[in-house]
Design a protein around this motif. Sequence first.
Motif, PDB file in Angstrom:
ATOM      1  N   TYR A 181     -22.438   4.741 -54.096  1.00  0.00           N
ATOM      2  CA  TYR A 181     -22.136   3.605 -54.306  1.00  0.00           C
ATOM      3  C   TYR A 181     -20.819   2.867 -54.336  1.00  0.00           C
ATOM      4  CZ  TYR A 181     -26.878   4.411 -56.176  1.00  0.00           C
ATOM      5  OH  TYR A 181     -28.396   4.762 -56.289  1.00  0.00           O
ATOM      6  N   GLY A 182     -20.160   3.823 -53.776  1.00  0.00           N
ATOM      7  CA  GLY A 182     -18.461   3.623 -53.526  1.00  0.00           C
ATOM      8  C   GLY A 182     -17.738   3.194 -54.895  1.00  0.00           C
ATOM      9  N   GLN A 183     -18.215   3.951 -55.855  1.00  0.00           N
ATOM     10  CA  GLN A 183     -17.407   4.011 -57.302  1.00  0.00           C
ATOM     11  C   GLN A 183     -16.296   5.149 -57.451  1.00  0.00           C
ATOM     12  OE1 GLN A 183     -21.058   3.636 -59.766  1.00  0.00           O
ATOM     13  NE2 GLN A 183     -21.176   1.723 -59.852  1.00  0.00           N
ATOM     14  N   SER A 184     -16.563   5.841 -56.586  1.00  0.00           N
ATOM     15  CA  SER A 184     -15.789   6.975 -56.673  1.00  0.00           C
ATOM     16  C   SER A 184     -14.463   6.906 -55.407  1.00  0.00           C
ATOM     17  CB  SER A 184     -16.525   8.375 -56.236  1.00  0.00           C
ATOM     18  OG  SER A 184     -15.457   9.330 -55.979  1.00  0.00           O
ATOM     19  N   LYS A 185     -13.234   6.718 -55.972  1.00  0.00           N
ATOM     20  CA  LYS A 185     -12.292   6.455 -55.193  1.00  0.00           C
ATOM     21  C   LYS A 185     -11.959   7.477 -53.909  1.00  0.00           C
ATOM     22  CE  LYS A 185      -9.740   3.673 -58.315  1.00  0.00           C
ATOM     23  NZ  LYS A 185      -8.534   2.858 -58.567  1.00  0.00           N
ATOM     24  N   ASN A 186     -12.233   8.732 -54.466  1.00  0.00           N
ATOM     25  CA  ASN A 186     -11.940   9.848 -53.693  1.00  0.00           C
ATOM     26  C   ASN A 186     -12.742  10.855 -54.114  1.00  0.00           C
ATOM     27  OD1 ASN A 186     -10.760  11.633 -52.029  1.00  0.00           O
ATOM     28  ND2 ASN A 186      -9.073  12.190 -53.128  1.00  0.00           N
ATOM     29  N   ALA A 187     -13.697  11.174 -52.936  1.00  0.00           N
ATOM     30  CA  ALA A 187     -14.915  12.244 -53.053  1.00  0.00           C
ATOM     31  C   ALA A 187     -14.074  13.668 -52.593  1.00  0.00           C
ATOM     32  CB  ALA A 187     -16.197  12.001 -52.263  1.00  0.00           C
ATOM     33  N   GLY A 188     -13.884  14.477 -53.612  1.00  0.00           N
ATOM     34  CA  GLY A 188     -12.959  15.651 -53.197  1.00  0.00           C
ATOM     35  C   GLY A 188     -13.744  16.389 -52.189  1.00  0.00           C
ATOM     36  N   VAL A 189     -12.969  17.414 -51.378  1.00  0.00           N
ATOM     37  CA  VAL A 189     -13.570  18.156 -50.396  1.00  0.00           C
ATOM     38  C   VAL A 189     -14.347  19.285 -51.005  1.00  0.00           C
ATOM     39  CG1 VAL A 189     -11.443  19.790 -50.249  1.00  0.00           C
ATOM     40  CG2 VAL A 189     -13.004  19.347 -48.152  1.00  0.00           C
ATOM     41  N   VAL A 190     -14.301  19.684 -52.157  1.00  0.00           N
ATOM     42  CA  VAL A 190     -15.094  20.720 -52.768  1.00  0.00           C
ATOM     43  C   VAL A 190     -16.493  20.249 -53.168  1.00  0.00           C
ATOM     44  CG1 VAL A 190     -15.157  22.249 -55.057  1.00  0.00           C
ATOM     45  CG2 VAL A 190     -13.137  22.140 -53.920  1.00  0.00           C
ATOM     46  N   THR A 191     -16.369  18.968 -53.696  1.00  0.00           N
ATOM     47  CA  THR A 191     -17.680  18.256 -53.842  1.00  0.00           C
ATOM     48  C   THR A 191     -18.511  17.960 -52.855  1.00  0.00           C
ATOM     49  OG1 THR A 191     -16.586  17.137 -55.652  1.00  0.00           O
ATOM     50  CG2 THR A 191     -18.820  16.037 -54.965  1.00  0.00           C
ATOM     51  N   ILE A 192     -17.788  17.503 -51.662  1.00  0.00           N
ATOM     52  CA  ILE A 192     -18.370  17.355 -50.193  1.00  0.00           C
ATOM     53  C   ILE A 192     -18.857  18.820 -49.793  1.00  0.00           C
ATOM     54  CG2 ILE A 192     -18.006  16.883 -48.086  1.00  0.00           C
ATOM     55  CD1 ILE A 192     -16.065  14.681 -49.056  1.00  0.00           C
ATOM     56  N   LYS A 193     -18.319  19.818 -49.885  1.00  0.00           N
ATOM     57  CA  LYS A 193     -18.681  21.058 -49.290  1.00  0.00           C
ATOM     58  C   LYS A 193     -19.883  21.515 -50.453  1.00  0.00           C
ATOM     59  CE  LYS A 193     -18.162  25.525 -47.378  1.00  0.00           C
ATOM     60  NZ  LYS A 193     -19.582  25.743 -47.676  1.00  0.00           N
ATOM     61  N   LYS A 194     -19.824  21.111 -51.558  1.00  0.00           N
ATOM     62  CA  LYS A 194     -21.115  21.571 -52.317  1.00  0.00           C
ATOM     63  C   LYS A 194     -22.359  20.889 -52.115  1.00  0.00           C
ATOM     64  CE  LYS A 194     -19.016  23.040 -56.546  1.00  0.00           C
ATOM     65  NZ  LYS A 194     -18.817  22.627 -58.131  1.00  0.00           N
ATOM     66  N   ILE A 195     -22.082  19.657 -51.657  1.00  0.00           N
ATOM     67  CA  ILE A 195     -23.075  18.696 -51.083  1.00  0.00           C
ATOM     68  C   ILE A 195     -23.623  19.034 -49.785  1.00  0.00           C
ATOM     69  CG2 ILE A 195     -23.769  16.335 -50.506  1.00  0.00           C
ATOM     70  CD1 ILE A 195     -21.677  15.352 -52.463  1.00  0.00           C
ATOM     71  N   CYS A 196     -22.872  19.663 -48.919  1.00  0.00           N
ATOM     72  CA  CYS A 196     -23.240  20.114 -47.515  1.00  0.00           C
ATOM     73  C   CYS A 196     -23.946  21.300 -47.750  1.00  0.00           C
ATOM     74  CB  CYS A 196     -21.927  20.343 -46.784  1.00  0.00           C
ATOM     75  SG  CYS A 196     -21.028  19.043 -46.266  1.00  0.00           S
ATOM     76  N   ASP A 197     -23.498  22.240 -48.679  1.00  0.00           N
ATOM     77  CA  ASP A 197     -24.289  23.494 -48.892  1.00  0.00           C
ATOM     78  C   ASP A 197     -25.709  23.199 -49.343  1.00  0.00           C
ATOM     79  OD1 ASP A 197     -22.173  24.917 -48.218  1.00  0.00           O
ATOM     80  OD2 ASP A 197     -21.561  25.286 -50.258  1.00  0.00           O
ATOM     81  N   GLY A 198     -26.050  22.246 -50.330  1.00  0.00           N
ATOM     82  CA  GLY A 198     -27.223  21.969 -50.870  1.00  0.00           C
ATOM     83  C   GLY A 198     -28.265  21.319 -49.739  1.00  0.00           C
ATOM     84  N   LEU A 199     -27.569  20.501 -48.801  1.00  0.00           N
ATOM     85  CA  LEU A 199     -28.302  19.852 -47.847  1.00  0.00           C
ATOM     86  C   LEU A 199     -28.358  20.922 -46.404  1.00  0.00           C
ATOM     87  CD1 LEU A 199     -26.887  16.219 -48.146  1.00  0.00           C
ATOM     88  CD2 LEU A 199     -29.026  17.063 -49.049  1.00  0.00           C
ATOM     89  N   ASP A 200     -27.742  21.895 -46.607  1.00  0.00           N
ATOM     90  CA  ASP A 200     -28.009  23.129 -45.529  1.00  0.00           C
ATOM     91  C   ASP A 200     -27.264  22.452 -44.265  1.00  0.00           C
ATOM     92  OD1 ASP A 200     -28.671  25.395 -44.632  1.00  0.00           O
ATOM     93  OD2 ASP A 200     -30.565  24.993 -43.843  1.00  0.00           O
ATOM     94  N   VAL A 201     -25.997  21.972 -44.604  1.00  0.00           N
ATOM     95  CA  VAL A 201     -25.291  21.422 -43.373  1.00  0.00           C
ATOM     96  C   VAL A 201     -23.915  22.147 -43.569  1.00  0.00           C
ATOM     97  CG1 VAL A 201     -24.090  19.365 -42.620  1.00  0.00           C
ATOM     98  CG2 VAL A 201     -26.676  19.390 -43.255  1.00  0.00           C
ATOM     99  N   THR A 202     -23.340  22.441 -42.578  1.00  0.00           N
ATOM    100  CA  THR A 202     -22.072  23.022 -42.621  1.00  0.00           C
ATOM    101  C   THR A 202     -21.085  21.928 -42.700  1.00  0.00           C
ATOM    102  OG1 THR A 202     -21.495  23.055 -40.110  1.00  0.00           O
ATOM    103  CG2 THR A 202     -22.593  25.048 -41.046  1.00  0.00           C
TER     104      THR A 202
END
Length: 83
Positions: free
Chosen positions: A45-66
């Motif tokens: 929703y654009g409320q996070s100023k900076n999505a950290g790379v670790v968080t993005i990596k976790k989300i990628c892992d959960g979505l089965d995407v490198t």
Amino acid sequence: MVDTVDIKTAVIYRLNDLINQKDITVNEAAVCSGVPPSTLKNILYGQSKNAGVVTIKKICDGLDVTIQEFFADPIFADLEPEL
């Protein structure tokens, strides 16, 4: 060709695209990723100023995407310069 966007918008677009491709809800994506639903929603929703790379990596892992597949999307090809 995709219009030039900032990195935050590109990440939001890409995450929404992946969640839609998987045909799951935002809450399901958060659970699969091991991140709090509020964190994922704040990013989407654009409320996070900076999505950290670790968080993005976790989300990628959960979505089965490198992480490479995540950032290989054309939306990241022509980003606005960061000032």
